[in-house]
Design a protein around this motif. Structure first.
Motif, PDB file in Angstrom:
ATOM      1  N   THR A  16     -39.663  25.749 -10.009  1.00 47.63           N
ATOM      2  CA  THR A  16     -39.438  27.118  -9.529  1.00 47.63           C
ATOM      3  C   THR A  16     -40.134  28.128 -10.433  1.00 47.63           C
ATOM      4  O   THR A  16     -40.765  29.076  -9.949  1.00 47.63           O
ATOM      5  N   ASP A  17     -40.032  27.917 -11.750  1.00 49.38           N
ATOM      6  CA  ASP A  17     -40.684  28.827 -12.699  1.00 49.38           C
ATOM      7  C   ASP A  17     -42.194  28.795 -12.537  1.00 49.38           C
ATOM      8  O   ASP A  17     -42.851  29.839 -12.559  1.00 49.38           O
TER       9      ASP A  17
ATOM     10  N   GLU B   9     -55.533  39.497  -7.604  1.00 48.15           N
ATOM     11  CA  GLU B   9     -55.870  40.400  -6.504  1.00 48.15           C
ATOM     12  C   GLU B   9     -56.022  41.837  -6.999  1.00 48.15           C
ATOM     13  O   GLU B   9     -56.927  42.561  -6.573  1.00 48.15           O
ATOM     14  N   LEU B  10     -55.142  42.248  -7.897  1.00 52.44           N
ATOM     15  CA  LEU B  10     -55.227  43.605  -8.454  1.00 52.44           C
ATOM     16  C   LEU B  10     -56.536  43.786  -9.218  1.00 52.44           C
ATOM     17  O   LEU B  10     -57.237  44.790  -9.053  1.00 52.44           O
TER      18      LEU B  10
ATOM     19  N   VAL C  63     -47.409  32.842  -8.359  1.00 53.20           N
ATOM     20  CA  VAL C  63     -47.390  34.040  -7.509  1.00 53.20           C
ATOM     21  C   VAL C  63     -47.799  35.265  -8.321  1.00 53.20           C
ATOM     22  O   VAL C  63     -48.589  36.094  -7.861  1.00 53.20           O
ATOM     23  N   GLU C  64     -47.280  35.368  -9.530  1.00 55.81           N
ATOM     24  CA  GLU C  64     -47.624  36.506 -10.391  1.00 55.81           C
ATOM     25  C   GLU C  64     -49.107  36.494 -10.749  1.00 55.81           C
ATOM     26  O   GLU C  64     -49.765  37.543 -10.737  1.00 55.81           O
TER      27      GLU C  64
END
Length: 84
Positions: free
Chosen positions: A43-44, A57-58, A50-51
């Motif tokens: 999960t981590d 993308e940023l 995702v981060e």
């Protein structure tokens, strides 16, 4: 059925049933702990992925903006040099 005393005389190893039950319980608890730990790590890692994707993308958007501005400045510089 043989009694524990008879098993000792034959040289067999006698393990009490409570110890086998305790050992089985302990192994089950350790296994479940390992499964939960692996699930939490998974999960981590997913959250970190995702981060990282969001940050990528940023950065990509920022780089595209910089490239657009540089292209605009190049165009303006070319126009200025043509007038001279």
């Amino acid at each position: 059925m043989d009694r524990p005393a008879d098993a000792h005389r034959r040289g067999d190893i006698v393990v009490p049933r409570w110890f086998v039950s305790f050992l089985s319980f302990t192994v089950s608890v350790v296994f479940m702990g390992a499964v939960l730990w692996a699930w939490q790590i998974s999960t981590d890692v997913s959250a970190i992925k995702v981060e990282v994707r969001a940050q990528t993308e940023l950065r990509r958007a920022e780089l595209d903006d910089i490239r657009r501005r540089l292209s605009r400045h190049d165009l303006l510089l070319e126009r200025l040099l043509e007038r001279l």
